[in-house]
Design a protein around this motif. Sequence first.
Motif, PDB file in Angstrom:
ATOM      1  N   PHE A 219      50.815  33.211  35.161  1.00 48.22           N
ATOM      2  CA  PHE A 219      51.513  33.688  36.358  1.00 48.22           C
ATOM      3  C   PHE A 219      52.166  32.479  37.026  1.00 48.22           C
ATOM      4  CE2 PHE A 219      48.274  36.942  35.758  1.00 48.22           C
ATOM      5  CZ  PHE A 219      49.011  38.095  35.956  1.00 48.22           C
ATOM      6  N   ASP A 220      53.294  32.697  37.719  1.00 47.73           N
ATOM      7  CA  ASP A 220      53.917  31.521  38.329  1.00 47.73           C
ATOM      8  C   ASP A 220      53.111  31.085  39.558  1.00 47.73           C
ATOM      9  OD1 ASP A 220      54.778  32.898  40.597  1.00 47.73           O
ATOM     10  OD2 ASP A 220      56.720  33.388  39.714  1.00 47.73           O
ATOM     11  N   LYS A 221      53.502  29.958  40.125  1.00 47.07           N
ATOM     12  CA  LYS A 221      52.698  29.319  41.159  1.00 47.07           C
ATOM     13  C   LYS A 221      52.447  30.237  42.364  1.00 47.07           C
ATOM     14  CE  LYS A 221      52.176  24.526  42.228  1.00 47.07           C
ATOM     15  NZ  LYS A 221      52.765  23.274  42.553  1.00 47.07           N
ATOM     16  N   ASP A 222      53.525  30.867  42.850  1.00 49.01           N
ATOM     17  CA  ASP A 222      53.392  31.735  44.022  1.00 49.01           C
ATOM     18  C   ASP A 222      52.474  32.911  43.724  1.00 49.01           C
ATOM     19  OD1 ASP A 222      55.121  30.076  45.238  1.00 49.01           O
ATOM     20  OD2 ASP A 222      56.882  31.401  45.059  1.00 49.01           O
ATOM     21  N   ASP A 223      52.673  33.525  42.549  1.00 46.87           N
ATOM     22  CA  ASP A 223      51.855  34.670  42.180  1.00 46.87           C
ATOM     23  C   ASP A 223      50.387  34.273  42.005  1.00 46.87           C
ATOM     24  OD1 ASP A 223      53.768  36.568  42.368  1.00 46.87           O
ATOM     25  OD2 ASP A 223      54.176  36.752  40.223  1.00 46.87           O
ATOM     26  N   THR A 224      50.152  33.094  41.443  1.00 50.96           N
ATOM     27  CA  THR A 224      48.774  32.636  41.267  1.00 50.96           C
ATOM     28  C   THR A 224      48.102  32.487  42.629  1.00 50.96           C
ATOM     29  OG1 THR A 224      49.421  31.448  39.285  1.00 50.96           O
ATOM     30  CG2 THR A 224      47.342  30.795  40.277  1.00 50.96           C
ATOM     31  N   GLU A 225      48.833  31.929  43.584  1.00 49.27           N
ATOM     32  CA  GLU A 225      48.292  31.740  44.928  1.00 49.27           C
ATOM     33  C   GLU A 225      48.010  33.094  45.588  1.00 49.27           C
ATOM     34  OE1 GLU A 225      46.376  30.002  47.343  1.00 49.27           O
ATOM     35  OE2 GLU A 225      47.074  28.811  45.624  1.00 49.27           O
ATOM     36  N   ARG A 226      48.947  34.041  45.383  1.00 51.39           N
ATOM     37  CA  ARG A 226      48.787  35.397  45.905  1.00 51.39           C
ATOM     38  C   ARG A 226      47.510  36.033  45.326  1.00 51.39           C
ATOM     39  NH1 ARG A 226      54.522  36.991  44.983  1.00 51.39           N
ATOM     40  NH2 ARG A 226      55.117  35.589  46.646  1.00 51.39           N
ATOM     41  N   LEU A 227      47.338  35.867  44.016  1.00 51.34           N
ATOM     42  CA  LEU A 227      46.157  36.444  43.356  1.00 51.34           C
ATOM     43  C   LEU A 227      44.879  35.842  43.902  1.00 51.34           C
ATOM     44  CD1 LEU A 227      47.139  36.667  39.570  1.00 51.34           C
ATOM     45  CD2 LEU A 227      46.798  38.521  41.183  1.00 51.34           C
ATOM     46  N   ARG A 228      44.901  34.534  44.072  1.00 55.33           N
ATOM     47  CA  ARG A 228      43.717  33.835  44.545  1.00 55.33           C
ATOM     48  C   ARG A 228      43.277  34.406  45.891  1.00 55.33           C
ATOM     49  NH1 ARG A 228      44.867  28.267  43.371  1.00 55.33           N
ATOM     50  NH2 ARG A 228      43.813  28.626  41.406  1.00 55.33           N
ATOM     51  N   ARG A 229      44.251  34.606  46.774  1.00 55.14           N
ATOM     52  CA  ARG A 229      43.918  35.149  48.100  1.00 55.14           C
ATOM     53  C   ARG A 229      43.384  36.576  48.002  1.00 55.14           C
ATOM     54  NH1 ARG A 229      48.660  32.526  49.798  1.00 55.14           N
ATOM     55  NH2 ARG A 229      49.810  34.474  49.733  1.00 55.14           N
ATOM     56  N   LEU A 230      43.987  37.377  47.100  1.00 53.97           N
ATOM     57  CA  LEU A 230      43.556  38.769  46.961  1.00 53.97           C
ATOM     58  C   LEU A 230      42.114  38.876  46.469  1.00 53.97           C
ATOM     59  CD1 LEU A 230      46.838  40.195  45.464  1.00 53.97           C
ATOM     60  CD2 LEU A 230      45.669  41.154  47.459  1.00 53.97           C
ATOM     61  N   PHE A 231      41.760  38.010  45.511  1.00 53.04           N
ATOM     62  CA  PHE A 231      40.414  38.091  44.953  1.00 53.04           C
ATOM     63  C   PHE A 231      39.347  37.569  45.919  1.00 53.04           C
ATOM     64  CE2 PHE A 231      42.701  38.613  40.915  1.00 53.04           C
ATOM     65  CZ  PHE A 231      42.004  39.702  40.412  1.00 53.04           C
ATOM     66  N   LEU A 232      39.769  36.959  47.018  1.00 58.25           N
ATOM     67  CA  LEU A 232      38.786  36.494  48.000  1.00 58.25           C
ATOM     68  C   LEU A 232      38.545  37.539  49.097  1.00 58.25           C
ATOM     69  CD1 LEU A 232      39.770  32.738  48.269  1.00 58.25           C
ATOM     70  CD2 LEU A 232      37.861  33.762  47.028  1.00 58.25           C
ATOM     71  N   LYS A 233      39.250  38.683  49.007  1.00 55.23           N
ATOM     72  CA  LYS A 233      39.054  39.743  50.009  1.00 55.23           C
ATOM     73  C   LYS A 233      37.635  40.293  49.898  1.00 55.23           C
ATOM     74  CE  LYS A 233      43.528  40.611  51.237  1.00 55.23           C
ATOM     75  NZ  LYS A 233      44.098  40.735  52.545  1.00 55.23           N
ATOM     76  N   PRO A 234      37.044  40.681  51.045  1.00 55.18           N
ATOM     77  CA  PRO A 234      35.663  41.160  51.003  1.00 55.18           C
ATOM     78  C   PRO A 234      35.510  42.562  50.405  1.00 55.18           C
ATOM     79  CG  PRO A 234      36.502  41.232  53.247  1.00 55.18           C
ATOM     80  CD  PRO A 234      37.551  40.571  52.410  1.00 55.18           C
ATOM     81  N   TYR A 235      36.495  43.406  50.547  1.00 62.66           N
ATOM     82  CA  TYR A 235      36.380  44.751  49.976  1.00 62.66           C
ATOM     83  C   TYR A 235      37.754  45.308  49.640  1.00 62.66           C
ATOM     84  CZ  TYR A 235      37.289  45.794  54.880  1.00 62.66           C
ATOM     85  OH  TYR A 235      37.840  45.809  56.121  1.00 62.66           O
ATOM     86  N   GLY A 236      37.723  46.388  48.871  1.00 59.55           N
ATOM     87  CA  GLY A 236      38.964  47.001  48.407  1.00 59.55           C
ATOM     88  C   GLY A 236      38.968  47.058  46.892  1.00 59.55           C
ATOM     89  N   MET A 237      40.088  47.521  46.340  1.00 62.68           N
ATOM     90  CA  MET A 237      40.142  47.700  44.891  1.00 62.68           C
ATOM     91  C   MET A 237      41.329  46.924  44.312  1.00 62.68           C
ATOM     92  SD  MET A 237      39.744  51.252  42.823  1.00 62.68           S
ATOM     93  CE  MET A 237      41.171  52.128  43.387  1.00 62.68           C
ATOM     94  N   ILE A 238      41.048  46.164  43.256  1.00 62.69           N
ATOM     95  CA  ILE A 238      42.107  45.437  42.547  1.00 62.69           C
ATOM     96  C   ILE A 238      42.115  45.924  41.108  1.00 62.69           C
ATOM     97  CG2 ILE A 238      42.901  43.177  41.731  1.00 62.69           C
ATOM     98  CD1 ILE A 238      41.616  41.927  44.172  1.00 62.69           C
ATOM     99  N   LEU A 239      43.271  46.369  40.639  1.00 62.54           N
ATOM    100  CA  LEU A 239      43.346  46.912  39.282  1.00 62.54           C
ATOM    101  C   LEU A 239      44.268  46.061  38.424  1.00 62.54           C
ATOM    102  CD1 LEU A 239      43.700  50.669  40.235  1.00 62.54           C
ATOM    103  CD2 LEU A 239      41.642  49.479  39.446  1.00 62.54           C
ATOM    104  N   ILE A 240      43.903  45.968  37.146  1.00 70.80           N
ATOM    105  CA  ILE A 240      44.755  45.257  36.203  1.00 70.80           C
ATOM    106  C   ILE A 240      45.168  46.249  35.134  1.00 70.80           C
ATOM    107  CG2 ILE A 240      44.907  43.315  34.601  1.00 70.80           C
ATOM    108  CD1 ILE A 240      43.018  41.855  36.332  1.00 70.80           C
ATOM    109  N   CYS A 241      46.455  46.362  34.887  1.00 69.04           N
ATOM    110  CA  CYS A 241      46.873  47.350  33.900  1.00 69.04           C
ATOM    111  C   CYS A 241      47.706  46.703  32.811  1.00 69.04           C
ATOM    112  CB  CYS A 241      47.625  48.478  34.577  1.00 69.04           C
ATOM    113  SG  CYS A 241      49.172  47.959  35.261  1.00 69.04           S
ATOM    114  N   GLY A 242      47.706  47.365  31.667  1.00 64.12           N
ATOM    115  CA  GLY A 242      48.436  46.860  30.515  1.00 64.12           C
ATOM    116  C   GLY A 242      47.921  47.578  29.281  1.00 64.12           C
ATOM    117  N   ALA A 243      48.603  47.372  28.152  1.00 67.20           N
ATOM    118  CA  ALA A 243      48.201  48.037  26.920  1.00 67.20           C
ATOM    119  C   ALA A 243      46.924  47.414  26.364  1.00 67.20           C
ATOM    120  CB  ALA A 243      49.328  47.928  25.907  1.00 67.20           C
ATOM    121  N   THR A 244      46.337  48.042  25.349  1.00 64.41           N
ATOM    122  CA  THR A 244      45.189  47.474  24.644  1.00 64.41           C
ATOM    123  C   THR A 244      45.586  46.106  24.096  1.00 64.41           C
ATOM    124  OG1 THR A 244      44.718  49.700  23.920  1.00 64.41           O
ATOM    125  CG2 THR A 244      43.483  47.934  22.847  1.00 64.41           C
TER     126      THR A 244
END
Length: 548
Positions: free
Chosen positions: A286-311
């Motif tokens: 992921f590019d730098k901005d997106d990586t930073e965005r992801l990092r912040r999202l995964f530090l949230k205390p609650y909620g749902m994060i989904l990853i989608c894609g083919a097998t």
Amino acid sequence: MPPLRLGELLQKKGLAKESHIRIALAEQAITGNLIGAILVKLSFVSSKDITQTVAEQAGLSFFDISSYNIPEEVLRLVPRDLCSRLGFVPLKVEDGIITIGIGTSENMRAVDAATRITSKPPKITMVDSSAMEAALEKSYYFLENPIQEGIDKIVESVKTGELTGTKISQLTDYLVKDAIRRKCTDIHVTPTSDTVHVFYRIDGVLLQGHCLPKIVHSGIISRVKILSKLDIAEMRIPQDGSFSFNFLNMRYDMRVSTMPTIYGENLVIRILGSGGAILRLASLGFDKDDTERLRRLFLKPYGMILICGATGSCKTTTLYAALREIDLIEKNVLTVEDPVEYRLSMVKQTSVSEKAGYSFEAAGRTFMRQDPDVILLGEIRDEETATIALRASITGHLVLSTLHTNDAVSTIPRLVNFNVDRFLLSSALLCVIGQRLVRRICSGCKKEYTLKPGELESMGFTGLNDMKTTFKGEGCSDCGGTGYSGRTTIGEIFIVTQEIKELIYSGASATAMLDVAIRNGMKTMRDNGIQKAVSGITTFEEVLRVAG
Ligand SMILES: [Zn+2]
């Protein structure tokens, strides 16, 4: 190097936290093991990270041997037992100078030995010592047991009428070992009217591997059926099974599928990955901005994060990279998977066992009584799993899961199809990450390529008229002539903002949500792919193949 020193270095580089070092020291007091080894065992730091840190400190370069094939002429130069005894691996020879990889920063005996062999002082680089023995084992095995030669001999025995059952078993073995050598994910044994072709899926693309006489076909199928406990006599209907294959101290799980075709049974064997090292979020692609965005999202205390894609799009790899961002000491992380692919200590990982009645649903219920902070649910596959994930995420937990959809935004209608409540979904969902894999241009044969006028436009890539050159792999021995080696992620992050929440709640279409997301700055997988093609990581052809 004294223990604290390494700990401090790792901390300074942001690879380990103070709490990690503290726990490692506590374990050291009990077991007496080296601090580095403990940090690796606890999965706080990878063995590769430690080697890189030590190499930097010693002023040496680092060489990644996990995806490197040592050339035969180099292997022939140095005896196998000498490498193991002195703890080094020969890597390449250029102008008569050998490059050797060592696992510890001071290994004078290896340097002496290499100097004696080539009569010139060697170039030295550091390699991950935990990967060194496996690399030696594999390289020398294939040097001493050349697969193609073995297969040729068996094909020859067909011509002379000396084909036996033992030879068929050997041939099947060769085909599987060749697949492992080539790091392939699927083996296809495909009959035609008078031959059998063996194809290997490598980095997501099928490549022709071997062409065999038709007479060996039924033998290979029977052999694999016996290994997978399938019915040998039944050839008219498809069958599924599995077996494990032990090779060079590694166990490979194989999933088998047969299907009748007009020329006989078609066989596909999937080689299930043994996981390997857990990557860092920053190295996923992921590019730098997106990586930073992801990092912040995964530090949230609650909620749902989904990853989608083919097998096979490495969704689990991303989930585990994300788990490494979470403080595994302060937070209780539980997982239920099918099966567990990566191992991460401090995380309570469980594996689904339908036979024993331990399903995703059952795990979801149990987890609530295990005082969780973060729950990783391997896959949302139906209404039950969707409901469990949603319920957990609205009751104060962070829920991570995966879903089979083509892109991030299609996940919303898919979940709505599972009858989840739109209001709950809109309030719980934090983001959806979509990802696919593109092949990387091989670094061994990467060359600048001059574009023909209008070439990119004819492929559907507009707005790139200023580009005059791009990169391609010419094909070399490192990449088997394909011009590609390894893969990287192209991804998109669909963040559920207030505006998107309202759209989910009001039942807006996926297209409408995508429009809003793009207006708010979301980059699509295709955009991410184009960016990678422009910077020469992959090709435009790859982006076209994977993201259209
Ligand atoms: Zn190449």
